[in-house]
Design a protein around this motif. Structure first.
Motif, PDB file in Angstrom:
ATOM      1  N   LEU A  97       0.825  -1.205   0.000  1.00 34.57           N
ATOM      2  CA  LEU A  97       0.000   0.000   0.000  1.00 34.57           C
ATOM      3  C   LEU A  97       0.862   1.258   0.000  1.00 34.57           C
ATOM      4  O   LEU A  97       0.567   2.224  -0.711  1.00 34.57           O
ATOM      5  N   ILE A  98       1.925   1.257   0.796  1.00 37.59           N
ATOM      6  CA  ILE A  98       2.795   2.429   0.868  1.00 37.59           C
ATOM      7  C   ILE A  98       3.466   2.693  -0.476  1.00 37.59           C
ATOM      8  O   ILE A  98       3.643   3.846  -0.885  1.00 37.59           O
ATOM      9  N   MET A  99       3.818   1.629  -1.175  1.00 31.78           N
ATOM     10  CA  MET A  99       4.501   1.777  -2.462  1.00 31.78           C
ATOM     11  C   MET A  99       3.635   2.493  -3.481  1.00 31.78           C
ATOM     12  O   MET A  99       4.147   3.106  -4.425  1.00 31.78           O
ATOM     13  N   PRO A 382     -12.449   7.015   9.154  1.00 34.79           N
ATOM     14  CA  PRO A 382     -12.874   6.711  10.532  1.00 34.79           C
ATOM     15  C   PRO A 382     -12.191   7.544  11.606  1.00 34.79           C
ATOM     16  O   PRO A 382     -12.720   7.690  12.701  1.00 34.79           O
ATOM     17  N   ASN A 383     -10.997   8.087  11.297  1.00 33.86           N
ATOM     18  CA  ASN A 383     -10.300   8.891  12.307  1.00 33.86           C
ATOM     19  C   ASN A 383     -10.762  10.346  12.322  1.00 33.86           C
ATOM     20  O   ASN A 383     -10.188  11.186  13.018  1.00 33.86           O
ATOM     21  N   GLY A 384     -11.798  10.652  11.534  1.00 34.06           N
ATOM     22  CA  GLY A 384     -12.369  11.989  11.551  1.00 34.06           C
ATOM     23  C   GLY A 384     -11.900  12.893  10.432  1.00 34.06           C
ATOM     24  O   GLY A 384     -12.465  13.972  10.220  1.00 34.06           O
ATOM     25  N   SER A 385     -10.883  12.502   9.695  1.00 37.64           N
ATOM     26  CA  SER A 385     -10.372  13.314   8.600  1.00 37.64           C
ATOM     27  C   SER A 385     -11.113  12.989   7.307  1.00 37.64           C
ATOM     28  O   SER A 385     -11.872  12.017   7.225  1.00 37.64           O
ATOM     29  N   VAL A 386     -10.884  13.821   6.305  1.00 36.53           N
ATOM     30  CA  VAL A 386     -11.460  13.607   4.977  1.00 36.53           C
ATOM     31  C   VAL A 386     -10.314  13.506   3.987  1.00 36.53           C
ATOM     32  O   VAL A 386      -9.410  14.341   3.984  1.00 36.53           O
ATOM     33  N   GLY A 387     -10.319  12.485   3.155  1.00 34.63           N
ATOM     34  CA  GLY A 387      -9.194  12.299   2.259  1.00 34.63           C
ATOM     35  C   GLY A 387      -9.594  11.817   0.888  1.00 34.63           C
ATOM     36  O   GLY A 387     -10.752  11.471   0.640  1.00 34.63           O
ATOM     37  N   LEU A 389      -7.561   9.592  -2.659  1.00 32.33           N
ATOM     38  CA  LEU A 389      -6.964   8.274  -2.877  1.00 32.33           C
ATOM     39  C   LEU A 389      -5.671   8.072  -2.084  1.00 32.33           C
ATOM     40  O   LEU A 389      -5.487   7.039  -1.421  1.00 32.33           O
ATOM     41  N   LEU A 390      -4.765   9.046  -2.107  1.00 33.59           N
ATOM     42  CA  LEU A 390      -3.505   8.907  -1.363  1.00 33.59           C
ATOM     43  C   LEU A 390      -3.779   8.799   0.131  1.00 33.59           C
ATOM     44  O   LEU A 390      -3.170   7.969   0.827  1.00 33.59           O
ATOM     45  N   ASP A 391      -4.680   9.619   0.631  1.00 34.28           N
ATOM     46  CA  ASP A 391      -5.001   9.604   2.060  1.00 34.28           C
ATOM     47  C   ASP A 391      -5.607   8.272   2.495  1.00 34.28           C
ATOM     48  O   ASP A 391      -5.351   7.799   3.606  1.00 34.28           O
ATOM     49  N   VAL A 392      -6.404   7.670   1.626  1.00 36.12           N
ATOM     50  CA  VAL A 392      -7.018   6.382   1.940  1.00 36.12           C
ATOM     51  C   VAL A 392      -5.952   5.303   2.077  1.00 36.12           C
ATOM     52  O   VAL A 392      -5.956   4.502   3.021  1.00 36.12           O
ATOM     53  N   MET A 393      -4.997   5.263   1.117  1.00 38.34           N
ATOM     54  CA  MET A 393      -3.914   4.286   1.183  1.00 38.34           C
ATOM     55  C   MET A 393      -3.066   4.490   2.436  1.00 38.34           C
ATOM     56  O   MET A 393      -2.670   3.537   3.112  1.00 38.34           O
ATOM     57  N   ASP A 394      -2.803   5.750   2.756  1.00 43.64           N
ATOM     58  CA  ASP A 394      -1.997   6.079   3.929  1.00 43.64           C
ATOM     59  C   ASP A 394      -2.730   5.690   5.209  1.00 43.64           C
ATOM     60  O   ASP A 394      -2.129   5.156   6.145  1.00 43.64           O
ATOM     61  N   TYR A 395      -4.020   5.925   5.245  1.00 42.88           N
ATOM     62  CA  TYR A 395      -4.811   5.594   6.435  1.00 42.88           C
ATOM     63  C   TYR A 395      -4.830   4.082   6.671  1.00 42.88           C
ATOM     64  O   TYR A 395      -4.602   3.608   7.790  1.00 42.88           O
ATOM     65  N   ILE A 396      -5.109   3.315   5.630  1.00 37.39           N
ATOM     66  CA  ILE A 396      -5.200   1.859   5.787  1.00 37.39           C
ATOM     67  C   ILE A 396      -3.868   1.278   6.259  1.00 37.39           C
ATOM     68  O   ILE A 396      -3.827   0.429   7.157  1.00 37.39           O
ATOM     69  N   SER A 397      -2.765   1.746   5.668  1.00 38.76           N
ATOM     70  CA  SER A 397      -1.452   1.190   6.003  1.00 38.76           C
ATOM     71  C   SER A 397      -0.956   1.646   7.364  1.00 38.76           C
ATOM     72  O   SER A 397      -0.490   0.836   8.179  1.00 38.76           O
ATOM     73  N   MET A 451      -0.825  -0.592  22.060  1.00 41.49           N
ATOM     74  CA  MET A 451      -1.132  -0.787  20.647  1.00 41.49           C
ATOM     75  C   MET A 451      -2.629  -0.988  20.423  1.00 41.49           C
ATOM     76  O   MET A 451      -3.175  -0.555  19.409  1.00 41.49           O
ATOM     77  N   LEU A 452      -3.282  -1.642  21.373  1.00 45.45           N
ATOM     78  CA  LEU A 452      -4.726  -1.815  21.271  1.00 45.45           C
ATOM     79  C   LEU A 452      -5.431  -0.458  21.354  1.00 45.45           C
ATOM     80  O   LEU A 452      -6.340  -0.169  20.572  1.00 45.45           O
ATOM     81  N   VAL A 453      -4.984   0.385  22.291  1.00 47.79           N
ATOM     82  CA  VAL A 453      -5.562   1.727  22.421  1.00 47.79           C
ATOM     83  C   VAL A 453      -5.322   2.540  21.153  1.00 47.79           C
ATOM     84  O   VAL A 453      -6.238   3.193  20.634  1.00 47.79           O
ATOM     85  N   LEU A 454      -4.076   2.502  20.643  1.00 51.32           N
ATOM     86  CA  LEU A 454      -3.739   3.244  19.431  1.00 51.32           C
ATOM     87  C   LEU A 454      -4.582   2.783  18.254  1.00 51.32           C
ATOM     88  O   LEU A 454      -5.085   3.598  17.472  1.00 51.32           O
ATOM     89  N   PHE A 455      -4.780   1.480  18.134  1.00 49.15           N
ATOM     90  CA  PHE A 455      -5.580   0.929  17.043  1.00 49.15           C
ATOM     91  C   PHE A 455      -7.031   1.380  17.154  1.00 49.15           C
ATOM     92  O   PHE A 455      -7.646   1.806  16.172  1.00 49.15           O
ATOM     93  N   LEU A 456      -7.590   1.310  18.360  1.00 52.88           N
ATOM     94  CA  LEU A 456      -8.985   1.684  18.548  1.00 52.88           C
ATOM     95  C   LEU A 456      -9.219   3.168  18.283  1.00 52.88           C
ATOM     96  O   LEU A 456     -10.210   3.560  17.662  1.00 52.88           O
ATOM     97  N   VAL A 457      -8.279   4.009  18.741  1.00 50.82           N
ATOM     98  CA  VAL A 457      -8.414   5.450  18.530  1.00 50.82           C
ATOM     99  C   VAL A 457      -8.201   5.808  17.059  1.00 50.82           C
ATOM    100  O   VAL A 457      -8.935   6.615  16.487  1.00 50.82           O
ATOM    101  N   SER A 458      -7.169   5.208  16.430  1.00 51.93           N
ATOM    102  CA  SER A 458      -6.846   5.514  15.031  1.00 51.93           C
ATOM    103  C   SER A 458      -7.972   5.119  14.090  1.00 51.93           C
ATOM    104  O   SER A 458      -8.175   5.749  13.050  1.00 51.93           O
ATOM    105  N   THR A 459      -8.695   4.066  14.441  1.00 56.23           N
ATOM    106  CA  THR A 459      -9.779   3.593  13.580  1.00 56.23           C
ATOM    107  C   THR A 459     -11.126   4.206  13.952  1.00 56.23           C
ATOM    108  O   THR A 459     -12.143   3.878  13.339  1.00 56.23           O
TER     109      THR A 459
END
Length: 466
Positions: A97-99, A382-387, A389-397, A451-459
């Motif tokens: 995804l990053i590539m 899901p993190n509250g931002s609007v993006g 195509l690039l932002d979507v790939m960055d968010y998922i990864s 990491m669980l907290v970070l994952f839950l907040v980031s998503t």
């Protein structure tokens, strides 16, 4: 385990290559604007603590897994347990995804470098220059393809003759440029329209002194989460890169010492990047310049360079050359991870896999470029931002997969395989591992929870409301 057919010549080659992967656009672009946003010295202190704890755990784990198994991420997790093979596929998905977009950002940097080398440097400082470039139908694709060609060439040359050889040249050059521009930033002085003279040393104070004004539990937790997410960018962990590089490390290399050197190199580069950018922005744009966020590099800094007068063109060229070095070494590590994994998965040669991954990178990079014009859309994340195509790939990864992978890896090492498995690899040749006890406690009890907290907040699954 079978011996790898290629590898780093020694500890120095590994450290420089790994540091080249770690010291990327995230250090020079993302670290300074997060630091400016999150209270200067407050962010610095939190980040340093995290590097010495979580960063140390994640980096040591990835490198040790790679060297002990002599496999790339796709198969390394399967070697630890067949039921965990899926984790290898998740780590493979991150660089895939990053590539798709890293070479696009590299193309942006190359465009700015070209502008400073071939013109008087005034155009990049004009309002709308960056937006006009990335929304153009052809120019972004051309610069992206040039940057991608450089990346593919280094990877095609192999580990020792490609990645290591060019890292030995690029990393010292990168460090010298960062140090040089950082020192120059501290000598700056400028009288604004308000009649107040601001200096680089005053800007250094803004950078280093913690800003505790209005500090709340919620704000502190946000700083903590920002600093933690920066670790993923900075250290290239939880994306298979350090596992791949670790698989190329010889058994006689002191792994603990090498990982410490990577931490120091990476953290020093991030710190110097902040010292290079924040004082300069403060001198010419004041405290308002601290609020520009992600646009700091491509929108704000060109205005700073223009304010410097004739010397601004030289500084701008040096800055984007340095940023180009950082982007290239990081992009090389991402492509190498994909190529190495596919070589093991499909049992094909480096030449064949470079061609396949190069074609994949080409097609996806063009799509990302088109995401700013023909394929433009706005999607709430899901993190509250609007993006787009690039932002979507960055968010998922970065916001979804990397915290999730770190969570599962810490569970695997802490509770299934056991921390001793990693500690034994670090101490394979009798080398000391002073932080073995700390490693065991963190990987078992602390890293999984955080990491669980970070994952839950980031998503967006858990909102921080205090």
């Amino acid at each position: 385990m079978k011996k790898k057919s290629s590898g780093f010549s020694g500890s120095l080659g590994f450290v420089l290559a790994a540091a080249g992967s770690a010291v990327g656009v995230g250090n020079i672009w993302r670290f300074p604007y997060l630091c400016a946003k999150d209270g200067g010295g407050l962010f610095l202190v939190v980040y340093l603590v995290l590097v010495l704890t979580f960063g140390f755990v994640l980096l040591t784990t990835d490198v040790a897994i790679g060297r002990r198994t002599k496999l790339n991420a796709l198969n390394a997790y399967a070697a630890l347990g067949k039921k965990w093979r899926f984790l290898g596929f998740l780590t493979f998905l991150v660089p895939a995804l990053i590539m798709t977009y890293y070479s696009v950002i590299g193309g942006w940097i190359l465009k700015y470098l070209t502008a400073y080398l071939t013109t008087d440097g005034s155009a990049p400082a004009q309002d709308g220059y960056f937006t006009g470039f990335i929304t153009a139908p052809v120019a972004p694709i051309v610069f992206t393809l040039i940057f991608l060609a450089f990346t593919a060439f280094v990877v095609y040359c192999g580990v020792e003759k490609g990645i290591e050889r060019y890292s030995r040249i690029l990393m010292p050059g990168l460090l010298l440029l960062i140090v040089g521009i950082a020192i120059f930033s501290l000598t700056l002085s400028y009288q604004g329209e308000d009649g107040i003279t601001r200096t680089g040393l005053q800007g250094l104070g803004v950078y280093l002194l913690p800003n505790l004004e209005g500090l709340t539990v919620q704000r502190f937790l946000q700083v903590l989460l920002d600093a933690m997410s920066q670790l993923f960018f900075s250290l290239s962990v939880s994306m298979g890169i350090m596992i791949t590089y670790g698989s190329y490390v010889k058994d006689d290399v002191d792994l603990g010492k090498a990982t410490n050197q990577i931490e120091i190199f990476d953290t020093a580069a991030a710190f110097l990047s902040g010292m290079m950018i924040i004082p300069a922005v403060y001198v010419f744009l004041g405290t308002e310049g601290m609020t520009f966020g992600p646009s700091l590099t491509f929108v704000s800094l060109p205005k700073v360079f223009q304010s410097m007068g004739l010397v601004g063109r030289l500084v701008g060229a040096a800055f984007f050359l340095m940023l180009g070095f950082a982007a290239l070494t990081s992009c090389v590590s991402v492509m190498e991870t994909l190529v190495a994994n596919c070589m093991e998965l499909f049992h094909k040669s480096r030449k064949q896999m470079c061609a396949v991954i190069g074609l994949y990178s080409l097609v996806t990079a063009v799509l990302i470029c088109l995401g700013y014009n023909a394929l433009y859309f706005e999607l709430p994340l899901p993190n509250g931002s609007v993006g787009q195509l690039l932002d979507v790939m960055d968010y998922i990864s970065n916001s979804f997969l990397m915290p999730f992978i770190s969570l599962l890896t810490s569970i695997l090492i802490g509770w299934i395989v056991g921390p001793k498995w990693i500690c034994d690899e670090v101490q394979k040749n009798g080398e000391a591992f002073p932080r073995a006890g700390l490693y065991s406690v963190l990987v078992r009890y602390v890293v999984p929870v955080v990491m669980l907290v970070l994952f839950l907040v980031s998503t967006g699954l858990w909102k921080l409301n205090f």
